[in-house]
Design a protein around this motif. Structure first.
Motif, PDB file in Angstrom:
ATOM      1  N   CYS A  13       0.818  -1.213   0.000  1.00  0.00           N
ATOM      2  CA  CYS A  13       0.000   0.000   0.000  1.00  0.00           C
ATOM      3  C   CYS A  13       0.851   1.263   0.000  1.00  0.00           C
ATOM      4  O   CYS A  13       1.860   1.334   0.711  1.00  0.00           O
ATOM      5  N   GLY A  14       0.409   2.261  -0.752  1.00  0.00           N
ATOM      6  CA  GLY A  14       0.931   3.612  -0.608  1.00  0.00           C
ATOM      7  C   GLY A  14       0.155   4.293   0.508  1.00  0.00           C
ATOM      8  O   GLY A  14      -0.634   3.653   1.214  1.00  0.00           O
ATOM      9  N   VAL A  15       0.326   5.615   0.673  1.00  0.00           N
ATOM     10  CA  VAL A  15      -0.343   6.313   1.776  1.00  0.00           C
ATOM     11  C   VAL A  15      -1.461   7.239   1.285  1.00  0.00           C
ATOM     12  O   VAL A  15      -2.013   8.017   2.061  1.00  0.00           O
ATOM     13  N   GLY A  16      -1.797   7.145  -0.010  1.00  0.00           N
ATOM     14  CA  GLY A  16      -2.920   7.916  -0.546  1.00  0.00           C
ATOM     15  C   GLY A  16      -4.185   7.070  -0.536  1.00  0.00           C
ATOM     16  O   GLY A  16      -4.257   6.022   0.106  1.00  0.00           O
ATOM     17  N   ASN A  17      -5.188   7.509  -1.294  1.00  0.00           N
ATOM     18  CA  ASN A  17      -6.456   6.784  -1.308  1.00  0.00           C
ATOM     19  C   ASN A  17      -6.347   5.408  -1.958  1.00  0.00           C
ATOM     20  O   ASN A  17      -7.089   4.493  -1.598  1.00  0.00           O
ATOM     21  N   ASN A  18      -5.417   5.237  -2.895  1.00  0.00           N
ATOM     22  CA  ASN A  18      -5.211   3.917  -3.485  1.00  0.00           C
ATOM     23  C   ASN A  18      -4.741   2.943  -2.397  1.00  0.00           C
ATOM     24  O   ASN A  18      -5.208   1.801  -2.316  1.00  0.00           O
ATOM     25  N   GLY A  19      -3.843   3.422  -1.545  1.00  0.00           N
ATOM     26  CA  GLY A  19      -3.386   2.622  -0.411  1.00  0.00           C
ATOM     27  C   GLY A  19      -4.510   2.343   0.573  1.00  0.00           C
ATOM     28  O   GLY A  19      -4.591   1.249   1.153  1.00  0.00           O
ATOM     29  N   GLY A  20      -5.387   3.321   0.744  1.00  0.00           N
ATOM     30  CA  GLY A  20      -6.560   3.134   1.608  1.00  0.00           C
ATOM     31  C   GLY A  20      -7.454   2.016   1.094  1.00  0.00           C
ATOM     32  O   GLY A  20      -7.981   1.212   1.876  1.00  0.00           O
ATOM     33  N   ASP A  21      -7.624   1.958  -0.232  1.00  0.00           N
ATOM     34  CA  ASP A  21      -8.383   0.849  -0.836  1.00  0.00           C
ATOM     35  C   ASP A  21      -7.742  -0.486  -0.455  1.00  0.00           C
ATOM     36  O   ASP A  21      -8.425  -1.441  -0.090  1.00  0.00           O
ATOM     37  N   GLY A  22      -6.408  -0.536  -0.540  1.00  0.00           N
ATOM     38  CA  GLY A  22      -5.672  -1.756  -0.220  1.00  0.00           C
ATOM     39  C   GLY A  22      -5.855  -2.169   1.232  1.00  0.00           C
ATOM     40  O   GLY A  22      -6.017  -3.358   1.535  1.00  0.00           O
ATOM     41  N   LEU A  23      -5.838  -1.195   2.139  1.00  0.00           N
ATOM     42  CA  LEU A  23      -6.033  -1.503   3.561  1.00  0.00           C
ATOM     43  C   LEU A  23      -7.445  -2.028   3.828  1.00  0.00           C
ATOM     44  O   LEU A  23      -7.638  -2.949   4.635  1.00  0.00           O
ATOM     45  N   ALA A  24      -8.428  -1.448   3.130  1.00  0.00           N
ATOM     46  CA  ALA A  24      -9.811  -1.925   3.285  1.00  0.00           C
ATOM     47  C   ALA A  24      -9.950  -3.348   2.740  1.00  0.00           C
ATOM     48  O   ALA A  24     -10.620  -4.193   3.346  1.00  0.00           O
ATOM     49  N   ILE A  49      -1.322  -7.932  -3.898  1.00  0.00           N
ATOM     50  CA  ILE A  49      -2.253  -6.859  -4.253  1.00  0.00           C
ATOM     51  C   ILE A  49      -1.479  -5.550  -4.227  1.00  0.00           C
ATOM     52  O   ILE A  49      -0.862  -5.183  -3.225  1.00  0.00           O
ATOM     53  N   ASP A  50      -1.499  -4.875  -5.379  1.00  0.00           N
ATOM     54  CA  ASP A  50      -0.763  -3.620  -5.573  1.00  0.00           C
ATOM     55  C   ASP A  50      -1.713  -2.449  -5.385  1.00  0.00           C
ATOM     56  O   ASP A  50      -2.635  -2.261  -6.184  1.00  0.00           O
ATOM     57  N   SER A  51      -1.506  -1.681  -4.309  1.00  0.00           N
ATOM     58  CA  SER A  51      -2.317  -0.470  -4.088  1.00  0.00           C
ATOM     59  C   SER A  51      -1.405   0.669  -3.628  1.00  0.00           C
ATOM     60  O   SER A  51      -1.647   1.303  -2.612  1.00  0.00           O
ATOM     61  N   VAL A  52      -0.344   0.882  -4.407  1.00  0.00           N
ATOM     62  CA  VAL A  52       0.636   1.911  -4.031  1.00  0.00           C
ATOM     63  C   VAL A  52       0.265   3.270  -4.611  1.00  0.00           C
ATOM     64  O   VAL A  52       0.054   4.239  -3.888  1.00  0.00           O
ATOM     65  N   PHE A  53       0.175   3.354  -5.935  1.00  0.00           N
ATOM     66  CA  PHE A  53      -0.161   4.621  -6.595  1.00  0.00           C
ATOM     67  C   PHE A  53      -1.457   4.464  -7.387  1.00  0.00           C
ATOM     68  O   PHE A  53      -1.660   3.451  -8.059  1.00  0.00           O
ATOM     69  N   GLY A  54      -2.280   5.497  -7.345  1.00  0.00           N
ATOM     70  CA  GLY A  54      -3.510   5.495  -8.131  1.00  0.00           C
ATOM     71  C   GLY A  54      -3.352   6.293  -9.405  1.00  0.00           C
ATOM     72  O   GLY A  54      -2.265   6.372  -9.981  1.00  0.00           O
ATOM     73  N   THR A  55      -4.449   6.938  -9.812  1.00  0.00           N
ATOM     74  CA  THR A  55      -4.465   7.636 -11.103  1.00  0.00           C
ATOM     75  C   THR A  55      -3.746   8.986 -11.064  1.00  0.00           C
ATOM     76  O   THR A  55      -3.563   9.603 -12.090  1.00  0.00           O
ATOM     77  N   GLY A  56      -3.322   9.427  -9.877  1.00  0.00           N
ATOM     78  CA  GLY A  56      -2.700  10.763  -9.788  1.00  0.00           C
ATOM     79  C   GLY A  56      -1.201  10.795 -10.027  1.00  0.00           C
ATOM     80  O   GLY A  56      -0.605  11.867 -10.037  1.00  0.00           O
TER      81      GLY A  56
END
Length: 224
Positions: A51-62, A126-133
């Protein structure tokens, strides 16, 4: 099928949250549930979630929380400074902390050893580091971690977009995660159309963004 830019998606997201009053955390929870829907839980039992620390990472934590609730083995790794975590990321982070779930942090080369050990045991990453930004080149510890995931991951699923891909052009920003499957939310992203080869099987899942939000933003953008 409409394909949108990262900027379009951010504007739609903001419209849902600010104009319609849908809390961002609700959209995040919907996104996580759609990721779970696309995982064969009979086949996959041990997960490494990056996980990253943005909302993409938040998706991963959920997603991690839902897998833990389903009694799956989950190793959670965070790349990035937790002090810079987005609001909704921190909500999911604190829930996991309250559940006494161990979370590992990747700050240096030594931490990569722990990640490598997890990858050798898990059957899905599961890759949730960076999103569309993301617009900058991937470098440093991120680059090392992505390289390790690509080398050692047995099956990789990316949330919304493969981390390291420019969501508008499909360009690889130095290095990108190479998933077997990408679950993208609400609308197809232009980069996923332009670089189909990198993203694996791409599935578009709705996450409860009303048509008025999409139409208003996309029609507004056409006017400019």
């Amino acid at each position: 099928m409409i394909a949108v830019t990262g900027e379009n998606m951010k504007a739609i997201d903001n419209y849902c949250i600010e104009k319609l009053g849908i809390p961002g955390i609700v959209l995040m929870e919907n996104a996580a549930l759609k990721v779970i829907k696309n995982i064969d839980l009979n086949k996959f039992n041990h997960f490494t979630i990056l996980c990253g620390v943005g909302n993409n990472g938040g998706d991963g934590l959920a997603v991690a929380r839902h897998l833990i609730v389903k009694d799956k083995k989950v190793d959670i790794f965070i790349l990035g400074n937790i002090d810079k975590g987005s609001h909704d990321f921190m909500i999911n982070y604190n829930i996991l902390k309250n559940m006494n779930i161990p979370i590992k942090y990747i700050d240096n080369k030594k931490d990569l050893k722990t990640l490598e050990e997890s990858l050798s045991k898990s059957d899905m990453v599961i890759d949730s580091v960076f999103g569309t930004g993301l617009t900058r080149e991937v470098e440093g510890i991120y680059k090392d971690a992505f390289s390790l995931v690509n080398q050692k991951g047995k099956y990789i699923l990316s949330i919304d977009i493969p981390s390291g891909m420019d969501s508008d052009t499909g360009k690889i920003l130095g290095i990108a995660i190479k998933p077997n499957k990408t679950i993208t939310f609400q609308l197809m992203k232009k980069g996923l159309v332009d670089n189909k080869n990198l993203a694996g099987d791409v599935i578009v899942e709705p996450i409860g963004m009303p048509k008025i939000a999409i139409d208003t933003v996309l029609n507004t953008n056409k006017d400019h």
